[in-house]
Write a protein that holds these residues in place. Structure first.
Motif, short mmCIF file in Angstrom:
data_model
loop_
_atom_site.label_atom_id
_atom_site.label_comp_id
_atom_site.label_asym_id
_atom_site.label_seq_id
_atom_site.Cartn_x
_atom_site.Cartn_y
_atom_site.Cartn_z
N ALA A 283 0.83 -1.20 0.00
CA ALA A 283 0.00 0.00 0.00
C ALA A 283 0.86 1.26 0.00
O ALA A 283 0.55 2.24 -0.68
N ALA A 284 1.97 1.23 0.75
CA ALA A 284 2.86 2.40 0.80
C ALA A 284 3.46 2.67 -0.57
O ALA A 284 3.55 3.83 -1.00
N ALA A 285 3.88 1.61 -1.26
CA ALA A 285 4.48 1.79 -2.58
C ALA A 285 3.44 2.26 -3.59
O ALA A 285 3.70 3.15 -4.41
N VAL A 286 2.24 1.67 -3.56
CA VAL A 286 1.19 2.06 -4.50
C VAL A 286 0.80 3.51 -4.26
O VAL A 286 0.64 4.30 -5.22
N TYR A 287 0.66 3.90 -3.00
CA TYR A 287 0.31 5.28 -2.67
C TYR A 287 1.40 6.24 -3.15
O TYR A 287 1.10 7.32 -3.68
N SER A 288 2.66 5.83 -3.01
CA SER A 288 3.76 6.68 -3.44
C SER A 288 3.73 6.92 -4.94
O SER A 288 3.84 8.06 -5.41
N VAL A 289 3.54 5.86 -5.72
CA VAL A 289 3.49 6.04 -7.17
C VAL A 289 2.26 6.86 -7.56
O VAL A 289 2.33 7.75 -8.41
N ALA A 290 1.14 6.57 -6.91
CA ALA A 290 -0.11 7.24 -7.26
C ALA A 290 -0.06 8.73 -6.99
O ALA A 290 -0.69 9.52 -7.71
N THR A 291 0.67 9.13 -5.96
CA THR A 291 0.74 10.55 -5.62
C THR A 291 1.83 11.28 -6.40
O THR A 291 1.67 12.46 -6.74
N LYS A 292 2.93 10.59 -6.71
CA LYS A 292 4.06 11.25 -7.38
C LYS A 292 3.98 11.15 -8.90
O LYS A 292 4.41 12.04 -9.61
N HIS A 293 3.45 10.03 -9.40
CA HIS A 293 3.33 9.84 -10.86
C HIS A 293 1.99 9.18 -11.17
O HIS A 293 1.94 8.05 -11.66
N PRO A 294 0.87 9.86 -10.90
CA PRO A 294 -0.44 9.23 -11.07
C PRO A 294 -0.72 8.79 -12.50
O PRO A 294 -1.47 7.85 -12.73
N GLY A 295 -0.11 9.43 -13.46
CA GLY A 295 -0.36 9.08 -14.85
C GLY A 295 0.26 7.76 -15.28
O GLY A 295 0.00 7.29 -16.40
N THR A 296 1.05 7.14 -14.40
CA THR A 296 1.69 5.87 -14.78
C THR A 296 0.91 4.66 -14.32
O THR A 296 1.28 3.53 -14.61
N PHE A 297 -0.19 4.85 -13.59
CA PHE A 297 -1.03 3.74 -13.14
C PHE A 297 -1.83 3.20 -14.33
O PHE A 297 -2.44 3.95 -15.08
N THR A 298 -1.83 1.86 -14.49
CA THR A 298 -2.54 1.26 -15.62
C THR A 298 -3.62 0.26 -15.21
O THR A 298 -4.40 -0.16 -16.06
N GLY A 299 -3.67 -0.14 -13.92
CA GLY A 299 -4.72 -1.07 -13.52
C GLY A 299 -4.39 -1.83 -12.26
O GLY A 299 -3.29 -1.69 -11.69
N SER A 300 -5.35 -2.61 -11.79
CA SER A 300 -5.17 -3.40 -10.58
C SER A 300 -6.08 -4.62 -10.65
O SER A 300 -7.07 -4.62 -11.39
N ALA A 301 -5.73 -5.66 -9.90
CA ALA A 301 -6.54 -6.88 -9.92
C ALA A 301 -6.24 -7.75 -8.72
O ALA A 301 -5.12 -7.76 -8.19
N ASP A 302 -7.25 -8.48 -8.29
CA ASP A 302 -7.09 -9.56 -7.34
C ASP A 302 -7.00 -10.85 -8.15
O ASP A 302 -7.94 -11.21 -8.86
N HIS A 303 -5.85 -11.53 -8.04
CA HIS A 303 -5.62 -12.74 -8.83
C HIS A 303 -5.83 -14.03 -8.03
O HIS A 303 -5.35 -15.09 -8.43
#
Length: 278
Positions: free
Chosen positions: A76-96
């Motif tokens: 969660a810390a890593a995802v939050y970091s990317v989402a706040t600093k480079h939100p345009g690089t998020f492409t999706g998420s899934a429960d596998h």
């Protein structure tokens, strides 16, 4: 799996992305080569190659490097970091089912997966195949449930490793012949003619190959993007046995006494060794 080497056009920008957004540390830098990771574990090696062009569209190569975190809080810390600093690089998420995963694309177009595994006792297997799916996973809900004060103040805390590497290839039967029949992985999941998942030791997958963006592609030309995939073997006997398998199947290898290098049918460079690089 060991570190994944990426050939990059802008080394400073890529170091900043993996350090400031993905929350990896700069473990070392020697001229044109920067080693990013956690603790003493290399995860991504950035090799400056500004003379190279970008990969051709729909070519084979890297689909994503998947970084495995020990806890949902660290993820969660890593995802939050990317989402706040480079939100345009998020492409999706899934429960596998076996894992929870979040997907990004770095500034030069290399895919990244950040994920956490459920305990192996929660995985379901049938006839040697692991049950996986692609279920909805809301990133905001996940962050809200698992982000901690520590994650906010020190998002780079905790260990992480390369959990698996996913490649883009030209066709699945050729991938199976190479990675299962020759290299020796076990097939753990098949998604029709378009994707194959393989592993060793009962993991859900250490590598995967798909044709979703690269069906029919041939051998790669030298370009930015994937430079090398490292496979870590338990011991010298295993490395020797792998060398014998490659020789038996007529696959050309590069052996310096400590590492065994070879190319897959699309020119993706694989290096096997018995210890993580220093």
């Amino acid at each position: 799996m060991g570190a994944v080497t990426l050939r990059v056009g802008n080394l400073d920008r890529m170091i900043a992305y993996y350090r400031d957004a993905v929350t990896l540390s700069l473990l070392s830098q020697d001229g044109a080569i920067a080693v990013m990771g956690r603790g003493t574990t290399p995860i991504v090696i950035l090799q400056h190659a500004p003379e190279l062009a970008a990969p051709e569209p729909r070519s084979s190569g890297l689909f994503h490097t998947a970084i495995l975190f020990e806890t949902q809080a660290q993820l969660a810390a890593a995802v939050y970091s990317v989402a706040t600093k480079h939100p345009g690089t998020f492409t999706g998420s899934a429960d596998h089912l076996v894992s929870q995963a979040f997907y990004f694309t770095d500034p030069e177009g290399n895919g990244i997966e950040l994920y956490w595994d459920r305990d192996r006792t929660e995985w379901s297997w049938a006839h040697g195949q692991v049950e996986m799916a692609t279920l909805a996973l809301d990133p905001n809900t996940f962050i809200g449930e698992h982000l901690t004060e520590t994650g906010l103040s020190d998002p780079g805390a905790g260990n992480a490793i390369v959990g698996h590497v996913h490649l883009s290839v030209g066709d699945v039967p050729t991938a199976r012949a190479f990675y299962v029949d020759r290299l020796g992985f076990e097939a753990t999941a098949n998604f029709g003619p378009s994707a194959l998942f393989v592993s060793a030791g009962g993991y859900h997958h250490h590598m995967a190959m798909n044709t979703w963006n690269s069906a029919g592609s041939g051998r790669r030309r030298l370009a930015l993007g994937l430079g090398e995939v490292d496979i870590v073997l338990p011991g010298a006997d295993d490395l020797g046995a792998l060398g014998e398998r490659m020789s038996h199947f007529g696959i050309e290898t590069r052996h310096d006494g400590q590492t065994l290098g070879f190319d897959d049918p699309w020119g993706n460079q694989i290096v096997a060794h018995t210890a993580l690089p220093a």
